[in-house]
Every structure is written in structure tokens, then in C-alpha cells.
Write an enzyme that holds these catalytic residues in place. Structure first.
Site, PDB file in Angstrom:
ATOM      1  N   GLY A  11       6.959  -8.873  11.732  1.00 30.99           N
ATOM      2  CA  GLY A  11       6.310  -7.619  12.133  1.00 30.99           C
ATOM      3  C   GLY A  11       7.256  -6.835  13.028  1.00 30.99           C
ATOM      4  N   HIS A  24       2.288 -17.193   3.753  1.00 35.72           N
ATOM      5  CA  HIS A  24       1.271 -16.372   4.404  1.00 35.72           C
ATOM      6  C   HIS A  24       1.459 -14.908   4.005  1.00 35.72           C
ATOM      7  CE1 HIS A  24      -0.601 -14.296   7.890  1.00 35.72           C
ATOM      8  NE2 HIS A  24      -1.399 -15.350   7.923  1.00 35.72           N
ATOM      9  N   GLU A  79      -3.793 -18.802   4.150  1.00 37.42           N
ATOM     10  CA  GLU A  79      -3.986 -17.351   4.259  1.00 37.42           C
ATOM     11  C   GLU A  79      -2.935 -16.624   3.417  1.00 37.42           C
ATOM     12  OE1 GLU A  79      -6.099 -16.157   8.260  1.00 37.42           O
ATOM     13  OE2 GLU A  79      -4.011 -16.632   8.626  1.00 37.42           O
ATOM     14  N   CYS A 119      -5.842  -7.584   6.282  1.00 31.88           N
ATOM     15  CA  CYS A 119      -4.490  -7.308   6.818  1.00 31.88           C
ATOM     16  C   CYS A 119      -3.422  -7.409   5.730  1.00 31.88           C
ATOM     17  CB  CYS A 119      -4.144  -8.294   7.925  1.00 31.88           C
ATOM     18  SG  CYS A 119      -5.034  -8.020   9.441  1.00 31.88           S
ATOM     19  N   CYS A 153      -7.557  -9.743  13.871  1.00 39.17           N
ATOM     20  CA  CYS A 153      -6.452  -8.903  13.413  1.00 39.17           C
ATOM     21  C   CYS A 153      -6.907  -7.769  12.507  1.00 39.17           C
ATOM     22  CB  CYS A 153      -5.435  -9.770  12.681  1.00 39.17           C
ATOM     23  SG  CYS A 153      -6.184 -10.909  11.502  1.00 39.17           S
TER      24      CYS A 153
HETATM   25  O1  FUB Z   1      -1.428 -14.535  13.238  1.00 40.79           O
HETATM   26  C1  FUB Z   1      -1.837 -13.187  13.419  1.00 40.79           C
HETATM   27  C2  FUB Z   1      -2.805 -12.802  12.361  1.00 40.79           C
HETATM   28  O2  FUB Z   1      -3.947 -13.650  12.435  1.00 40.79           O
HETATM   29  C3  FUB Z   1      -2.333 -12.948  10.938  1.00 40.79           C
HETATM   30  O3  FUB Z   1      -1.631 -11.869  10.459  1.00 40.79           O
HETATM   31  C4  FUB Z   1      -3.617 -13.126  10.213  1.00 40.79           C
HETATM   32  O4  FUB Z   1      -3.452 -13.635   8.919  1.00 40.79           O
HETATM   33  C5  FUB Z   1      -4.364 -14.044  11.133  1.00 40.79           C
HETATM   34  O5  FUB Z   1      -3.986 -15.362  10.943  1.00 40.79           O
HETATM   35 ZN    ZN Z   2      -6.361  -9.792   9.454  1.00 42.79          ZN
END
Ligand code: FUB
Ligand code: ZN
Length: 606
Positions: A157, A219, A271, A289, A355
Site C-alpha cells: 500500500g 491475499h 482473504e 477492499c 478496513c
Molecule cells: O490487514 C489490513 C486489512 O484487513 C486487509 O487489507 C483486509 O483484507 C483485512 O484483513
Molecule cells: Zn476490507
């Protein structure tokens, strides 16, 4: 956008400062003591909320909200350490442990801080948060890149955020730092919970160097944020290695891991991404997200290549899987966005890991930045959204206004008003859904049925070529010029390729860019008994009173059920109503499905 301004931001503010300790954590740091409340990544939600507020204030000024945000920013600034470090979890729990566990999201939070600082400055002109963010970025640069101390971000990010900071400041060190972060991956440096727990560096896209990666793994949000940053870097550096990676991974995602709603990340267990072609509907994770990240990445891929196929994907994800994440009331959220439900799934007010709410809020409130793009001389129309803006093309101000009712119908007008009459090109995206549901081998319109379109300028048909998905209208534009576009929308039956086992003998309905769903609230017992025979006739109508105005698709089709008394299978012809997928679960809990059997033999009666 109005709902986000009036309801979603309110929900985020209430949960950030009252119902959870997110703001209190900053206060405690400034006071010098206190117990950290919540999870180690919770600072990021404060920053994402500020980012959403910043975008929203542009169109919906709100003095009180702005004043409250200024107070938050003062508290954040007061929590920054003299060397620029800023993280409430580590500062309250002991700074001696900072920068040790790569999974603990310190850099991820920094990324969101940077994005918030830039957004808030751009709207308000106030630079306090941006200065805090820049100081933190400088700390990270001096701590890691300058001495070349290995560090793999456990949740990407920061790369995309640093690219925004680079574009904002023109300071090369932020571009270098973004690239340095990308280059850290896949070299065995990963240390921390993720690497111990998962024993699978694929989870964090860390198994091989990014320029060698060809398949999507792990992820979903992490992957989307990483590749957004990589595409940003490639746009700037023209790094052919990164472009190759991007092209291969994008093909892998859309051809093997992509739901018809534009959702990605099928599995809850990580995830993220599972096996190719394994796209279950009821258990589809499709985190909100991840859809937000998919929109980011495809926007950047479009900017990198000027190809409309990326906007086709962006539009699908935005109008289906992403906005499904938010209720019509604006204050309830889906974390996962399945394509079928037994009726026990519903949106929540908030989450332990929260999130998604501020992420969908920042996406929707920044919708304006997805409508157009431009080169130095030319304008690209990407999305068909009622809007007004002024674009600077080669030192010529061009006022552009769009009107229409897309996606409910396909009629769109675009006024092009240059200050000085001048020759340039307006590239109008010809949506891919006119011909194929997605630029992917996974889905097709049944019987190869396509939708037509016409484009005129000042009432006269346009004689122009389509290049990379855009109609290139190159002419001398003058005040008062108007493009009219008519995209013919027909109800399409979508079928899946053979590899998608879960969808065999089933169809999904689409009208324009929207995927439709059948909810039992309109159609009792449809979830397990409905099938839609081949020759079914569909009617589309706009219902002004439903969901504040929405299309529905109506048709007659059989529903089968077992009659309890006689234990016989009963088949009854019913009037069926399908609604846009993103609107489901706005009338209470209800069973729902997107992929519906075509034949009686495929119906599973429970
Ligand atoms: O770890 C930060 C955020 O929380 C992730 O982007 C989501 O998938 C959730 O796990
Ligand atoms: Zn999210």
C-alpha cells in the site's frame, strides 16, 4: 456520493472517535501514556476516513466536518515522534519493538497517512497532515532505503502512496523509495507473523521477485495495492520488466480468477486468490477492499497503456462488486460480497477489522477522478457519469459536461466546450460489454448476441476508427459541440466457460454494465426452485419508487418446489423480478442468486 457525504462518513466518524478507540489512541500517545485500544492496523482507518472526507468535501462542503477533521489532524500531528515515526500501536506498546515484524502494518499505515495528507491538502489547501506524512516518509526512506536495510512490506500500500507523494512533490526520492519497496519482494527477506504463520510467501506476493511474477497469488487486497503501485512506477520509469509482469498477472486475474460481478479473491481462508477457475458463488469472499483495489489497479493499467479494456473491468467491478459493499442507506457494509446467499447474510454497521467501510467511502467520494483521463493534448472519456469539469488540454481550457441516465439506459450526451477552437482528439470509450461481458475467456453472451451503438457529433454520424476500445473523434472542436451516444442495452444471458464448474448449466442476467440478481423477497422460493428456460422473454422497466429509482428485469419463469402434503414436485409459472446485484439485501435478509439454472434438471430442490 451524496449518501457517502450524508451517511457513510458519519458512520466512519462515529466509529472512529466514539464507538472505538482509534482517535483516543492518538490522544494517549500525545499524553505520553495509556493502553492501546483495538488492532495494530487501526490507525489506517482514521487516515482512510480523512481521505474519504477530503474527497467528499470537494462536492459537499461541510464546515463542521472539516473543523472536526482539523481536530483529528492536530491529534495525529501531536502523536508523531521527533524522528518522524508515527504509529499508535508501537508508541503505546513500546517503541523498542518498532520496525521488527514486517507484518505489523507500520508501513501500510504510513501509506494511508500519505494518501490522506495529499487528499486533504488538495481539497482544503491545509498542509498540516501532509507535512506529518512527508516527515514519516522521509523517516522511512532514511531508515530503510538509504542504508539499504531489507524490509518487505507485509501489507502493501505504501508503494502507491509514495507514487502519489512523488507526483505531488516531484521529489525523486519517493519514486526511488516506492521502487525500492517493490524490489525487496521475492528475495527471502520476509520476517514476521505472515511468513511464520503462512509458511507461504505467496500470500504476500513475496515468493519471487515482482519482475518475475506471472500469476496472481495470495491475499487479494495486498496484491491489488502492490500492482497498483507497480503500474504507477512503470508509468513513470517505463520499466519493461514491470510492464511484462503487469500484463501477465492481469491476464491471469481476468481469465482465471474473476467473478462476473467484477469481484476477486474467492477464498476466505487467505482473504484472497484460490485455484484457477475455482469460483464458488455462495462462499465467494470478494472482499469489498479487494474490489476497491481492483478499481485502483485497472485505472493505473489504463493510464499506463491507454487501453479501454481496463476501464471495462474497472466499470464492472465498480458498478457491481464494489458498490455492493455499501447499503442504500449508506451506513451498512458488506465485508465479503457473495454471488448467492441462503438468506442469512446481511450488511453490518461496522467490523472488528474495519478496513472496508472507509475504503468504499473513499472510492465512491472520489468517483469524479475516474470519469476522464487525458494525454497532454487529448481527452479520454472513460465512464459515463453525469458531471461537469474543466480539463486543461495543451493550454486550452475545455469545459466538458456529461448528461444521461447511464447505467439505467444507454443514452449519453457529452458537451465539449474549448475556450479556443482547436484540433484535438476526444477518445470516447466504446464499452466492451456491448460485445462481450468482459475482456476474458471466462464469460460469453449466449448465442453471441451483441448490442449496437451509434455516435454523432452535432447530430451528424461520426466517421472515426475505434482504437484500443476508444472511438477517436479527431476534429477542430469549438464551443457548443456535442457528442451524442446511444448504446443499445438488451438483456443478455451470460454463460460461463466449461472450466467454471460452479456455473455450469446456469446463466446470469446482465443489462448494460450491471449484473442482476434474483432475491427471494420478490420471488418466494426462487433460490432453490427457479430456472430460466432458453426462450424466456425479458422486460426491463425503470421503477422510480424502488431503491430510489432502479431498473428491474421481469419475466415469466417456472419455480419448482416439493409439495409437503403430497411429496410431489410442483412446477408453477411465476412472474419473476430481478434487481441489480448491488442493490440486494436492502430490504432485509433474503436468499439471493446471480447464477440461475437454465433447465429443470439443474435445479436443486432442498
Ligand atoms: O490487514 C489490513 C486489512 O484487513 C486487509 O487489507 C483486509 O483484507 C483485512 O484483513
Ligand atoms: Zn476490507
Amino acid at each position: 456520493m451524496e449518501k457517502v457525504a450524508n451517511a457513510t462518513i458519519d458512520a466512519c466518524v462515529t466509529y472512529t472517535e466514539d464507538k472505538t478507540g482509534r482517535i483516543r489512541n492518538f490522544e494517549k500517545v500525545a499524553q505520553g501514556s495509556g493502553k492501546h485500544e483495538g488492532i495494530y492496523y487501526d490507525d489506517s482507518d482514521v487516515y482512510k476516513a480523512i481521505e474519504a472526507i477530503a474527497y467528499s468535501l470537494k462536492n459537499y462542503p461541510d464546515k463542521e466536518l472539516e473543523a472536526n477533521t482539523d481536530v483529528w489532524i492536530d491529534k495525529i500531528a501531536a502523536a508523531q515522534q521527533p524522528d518522524g515515526y508515527l504509529n499508535t500501536y508501537y508508541t503505546l506498546n513500546g517503541l523498542q519493538d518498532r520496525w521488527k515484524d514486517m507484518e505489523r502494518h507500520e508501513d501500510y499505515c504510513a501509506g494511508h497517512l500519505i494518501e490522506a495528507g495529499i487528499a486533504y491538502y488538495n481539497t482544503t489547501g491545509k498542509d498540516k497532515l501532509l507535512k506529518v506524512a512527508t516527515k514519516f516518509a522521509d523517516h522511512i526512506d532514511n531508515y530503510f532505503r538509504v542504508p539499504n536495510k531489507p524490509w518487505v512490506s507485509g501489507h502493501e500500500g505504501i508503494e502507491l502512496a509514495l507514487m502519489k507523494l512523488y507526483h505531488h512533490t516531484n521529489e525523486k526520492r519517493y519514486l526511488q523509495l516506492a521502487d525500492w519497496f517493490v524490489e525487496q519482494r521475492g528475495r527471502g527477506h520476509g520476517v514476521g507473523k505472515i511468513w511464520d504463520e503462512w509458511k507461504d510467501p505467496d500470500y504476500a506476493q513475496d515468493a519471487i521477485p515482482v519482475r518475475d511474477q506471472r500469476k496472481i497469488t495470495g491475499h487479494a487486497v495486498r496484491a491489488m495495492y502492490l500492482y497498483t503501485g507497480v503500474a504507477d512506477i512503470a508509468s513513470e520509469t517505463k520499466d519493461a520488466g514491470y510492464v511484462k509482469t503487469m500484463d501477465a498477472i492481469w491476464d491471469d486475474v481476468v481469465n482465471k480468477h474473476y467473478y462476473i460481478t467484477g469481484g476477486i479473491g474467492a477464498q476466505g481462508s487467505n482473504e484472497g486468490f484460490g485455484k484457477p477457475y475455482d469460483l464458488p458463488n455462495e462462499s465467494a469472499y470478494c472482499e469489498t477492499c479487494a474490489s476497491v483495489g481492483m478499481v485502483f489497479w485497472n485505472q493505473r493499467m489504463n493510464m499506463l497503456s491507454a487501453q479501454a479494456k481496463y476501464i471495462d473491468v474497472l466499470e464492472r467491478t465498480l458498478y457491481n462488486a464494489a458498490i455492493d459493499g455499501i447499503s442504500l442507506s449508506g451506513n451498512r457494509f458488506f465485508y465479503g460480497n457473495p454471488l448467492a446467499s441462503d438468506g442469512n447474510y446481511e450488511r453490518s454497521e461496522w467490523f472488528g477489522t474495519a478496513c472496508c467501510p472507509s475504503n468504499i467511502a473513499r472510492l465512491v467520494s472520489s468517483l469524479g477522478s475516474y470519469i476522464y483521463s487525458r494525454s497532454a493534448t487529448d481527452l479520454y472519456v472513460n465512464l459515463f457519469v453525469g458531471s461537469e469539469t474543466t480539463v486543461d488540454l495543451n493550454n486550452n481550457e475545455v469545459f466538458v459536461k456529461q448528461t444521461g441516465n447511464y447505467p439505467w439506459n444507454g443514452q449519453v450526451s457529452i458537451e465539449v466546450n474549448p475556450k479556443k477552437a482547436k484540433e484535438f482528439a476526444v477518445f470516447v470509450r466504446i464499452p466492451g460489454w456491448l460485445k462481450e461481458p468482459v475482456p476474458s475467456t471466462l464469460y460469453h453472451y449466449k448465442n453471441n448476441k451483441t448490442n449496437n451503438y451509434t455516435v454523432t457529433v452535432n447530430g451528424k454520424p461520426v466517421n472515426a476508427a475505434v482504437e484500443d476500445g476508444y472511438l477517436k473523434i479527431d476534429r477542430k472542436w469549438k464551443k457548443g459541440d456535442k457528442i451524442d451516444m446511444l448504446m443499445n442495452m438488451e438483456v443478455q444471458r451470460i454463460v460461463s466457460s466449461d472450466e467454471l464448474k460452479q456455473n455450469q448449466n446456469r446463466i446470469a442476467l446482465q443489462y448494460g454494465p450491471l449484473v442482476y440478481a434474483v432475491e427471494d423477497v420478490d420471488n418466494p422460493n426462487a433460490k432453490n426452485g427457479l430456472f430460466i428456460p432458453e426462450n424466456t422473454q425479458f422486460q426491463v422497466s425503470f421503477k422510480p419508487d424502488l431503491f430510489g429509482g432502479a431498473n428491474v428485469i421481469q419475466f415469466k419463469a417456472p419455480i419448482v418446489a416439493i409439495d409437503q402434503a403430497s411429496n410431489q414436485v410442483l412446477q408453477q409459472e411465476k412472474e419473476i423480478t430481478a434487481i441489480p446485484y448491488f442493490l440486494w439485501n436492502n430490504r432485509g435478509k433474503s436468499a439471493m442468486q446471480v447464477w440461475i439454472p437454465e433447465k429443470l434438471t439443474s435445479v436443486r430442490i432442498d
